[in-house]
Structures are given as structure tokens and as C-alpha cells.
Design a protein around this motif. Structure first.
Motif, PDB file in Angstrom:
ATOM      1  N   GLU A 209       0.848  -1.192   0.000  1.00 44.74           N
ATOM      2  CA  GLU A 209       0.000   0.000   0.000  1.00 44.74           C
ATOM      3  C   GLU A 209       0.884   1.243   0.000  1.00 44.74           C
ATOM      4  O   GLU A 209       2.073   1.165   0.286  1.00 44.74           O
ATOM      5  N   ILE A 210       0.250   2.383  -0.321  1.00 46.54           N
ATOM      6  CA  ILE A 210       0.960   3.660  -0.246  1.00 46.54           C
ATOM      7  C   ILE A 210       0.721   4.246   1.129  1.00 46.54           C
ATOM      8  O   ILE A 210      -0.409   4.279   1.614  1.00 46.54           O
ATOM      9  N   VAL A 211       1.811   4.681   1.771  1.00 45.86           N
ATOM     10  CA  VAL A 211       1.721   5.320   3.087  1.00 45.86           C
ATOM     11  C   VAL A 211       1.828   6.821   2.862  1.00 45.86           C
ATOM     12  O   VAL A 211       2.847   7.308   2.391  1.00 45.86           O
ATOM     13  N   GLU A 212       0.754   7.538   3.174  1.00 49.18           N
ATOM     14  CA  GLU A 212       0.723   8.981   2.951  1.00 49.18           C
ATOM     15  C   GLU A 212       1.619   9.704   3.942  1.00 49.18           C
ATOM     16  O   GLU A 212       1.883   9.213   5.035  1.00 49.18           O
ATOM     17  N   GLY A 213       2.061  10.871   3.554  1.00 47.94           N
ATOM     18  CA  GLY A 213       2.886  11.702   4.435  1.00 47.94           C
ATOM     19  C   GLY A 213       4.134  12.153   3.712  1.00 47.94           C
ATOM     20  O   GLY A 213       4.804  11.334   3.093  1.00 47.94           O
ATOM     21  N   GLY A 214       4.406  13.447   3.744  1.00 43.69           N
ATOM     22  CA  GLY A 214       5.581  13.966   3.062  1.00 43.69           C
ATOM     23  C   GLY A 214       5.326  14.126   1.575  1.00 43.69           C
ATOM     24  O   GLY A 214       4.222  13.891   1.079  1.00 43.69           O
TER      25      GLY A 214
ATOM     26  N   LYS B 227       5.637   9.418  -2.244  1.00 39.36           N
ATOM     27  CA  LYS B 227       4.696   8.322  -2.007  1.00 39.36           C
ATOM     28  C   LYS B 227       5.510   7.121  -1.559  1.00 39.36           C
ATOM     29  O   LYS B 227       6.282   6.562  -2.324  1.00 39.36           O
ATOM     30  N   ARG B 228       5.356   6.766  -0.299  1.00 40.70           N
ATOM     31  CA  ARG B 228       6.113   5.640   0.243  1.00 40.70           C
ATOM     32  C   ARG B 228       5.299   4.373   0.076  1.00 40.70           C
ATOM     33  O   ARG B 228       4.132   4.333   0.449  1.00 40.70           O
ATOM     34  N   VAL B 229       5.931   3.365  -0.497  1.00 41.72           N
ATOM     35  CA  VAL B 229       5.252   2.096  -0.746  1.00 41.72           C
ATOM     36  C   VAL B 229       5.723   1.098   0.299  1.00 41.72           C
ATOM     37  O   VAL B 229       6.918   0.884   0.471  1.00 41.72           O
ATOM     38  N   SER B 230       4.757   0.497   0.990  1.00 41.90           N
ATOM     39  CA  SER B 230       5.120  -0.490   2.011  1.00 41.90           C
ATOM     40  C   SER B 230       4.821  -1.899   1.521  1.00 41.90           C
ATOM     41  O   SER B 230       3.879  -2.122   0.771  1.00 41.90           O
ATOM     42  N   TYR B 231       5.688  -2.822   1.937  1.00 37.78           N
ATOM     43  CA  TYR B 231       5.455  -4.242   1.687  1.00 37.78           C
ATOM     44  C   TYR B 231       4.225  -4.693   2.443  1.00 37.78           C
ATOM     45  O   TYR B 231       3.419  -5.466   1.965  1.00 37.78           O
TER      46      TYR B 231
END
Length: 75
Positions: free
Chosen positions: A35-40, A43-47
């Protein structure tokens, strides 16, 4: 009240949505709950995400064998 943290194992951070989407598709194909972790700005993608820090750290250790640049984000 103890605050519930969520721990995310980050695969990568992307400026462009389409690159983030490609990473998510790849991780989902490998049976991760990506999923994409919002913030900053990025777009940070988490396993995967965890509510238990111990579980997150164990999963991170395993993932780091394939991807040494993976890291843990706490929210």
C-alpha cells in the motif's frame, strides 16, 4: 490509553504516482499486502503493515535479505 502505532516496512519512496503503482503491483504479485503510506512529498510504498513492533522487525529482517534498503516506518 496506549496509542496504537502502525509499523510499515517501506520498499521505496517515489515522487511519481505511476512509479509507486508499479512497485505496488510488483509487491502484490509477490504476495505482499502493499500500500501507499501517505505523508511527506514522496509516495512511500510499504510491503506490509503491522500493529506489533516485534512482528514488523521479524518481517523486516526477512525482507532485508532481498532488499537491503528496506526500512521501518512508525506512524
Amino acid at each position: 490509553i496506549t496509542q496504537q502505532h502502525t509499523f510499515y516496512i517501506i520498499a521505496g519512496a517515489f515522487a511519481e504516482q505511476k512509479n509507486a503503482n508499479k512497485m505496488i503491483a510488483k509487491l502484490n504479485k509477490w504476495n505482499y499486502n502493499a500500500e501507499i503510506v501517505e505523508g511527506g512529498d514522496l509516495k512511500r510504498v510499504s510491503y506490509n503493515s503491522f500493529t506489533n513492533k516485534k512482528d514488523a522487525i521479524l518481517a523486516l529482517k526477512a525482507i532485508k535479505e532481498e532488499n537491503p534498503s528496506a526500512w521501518l516506518l512508525t506512524k
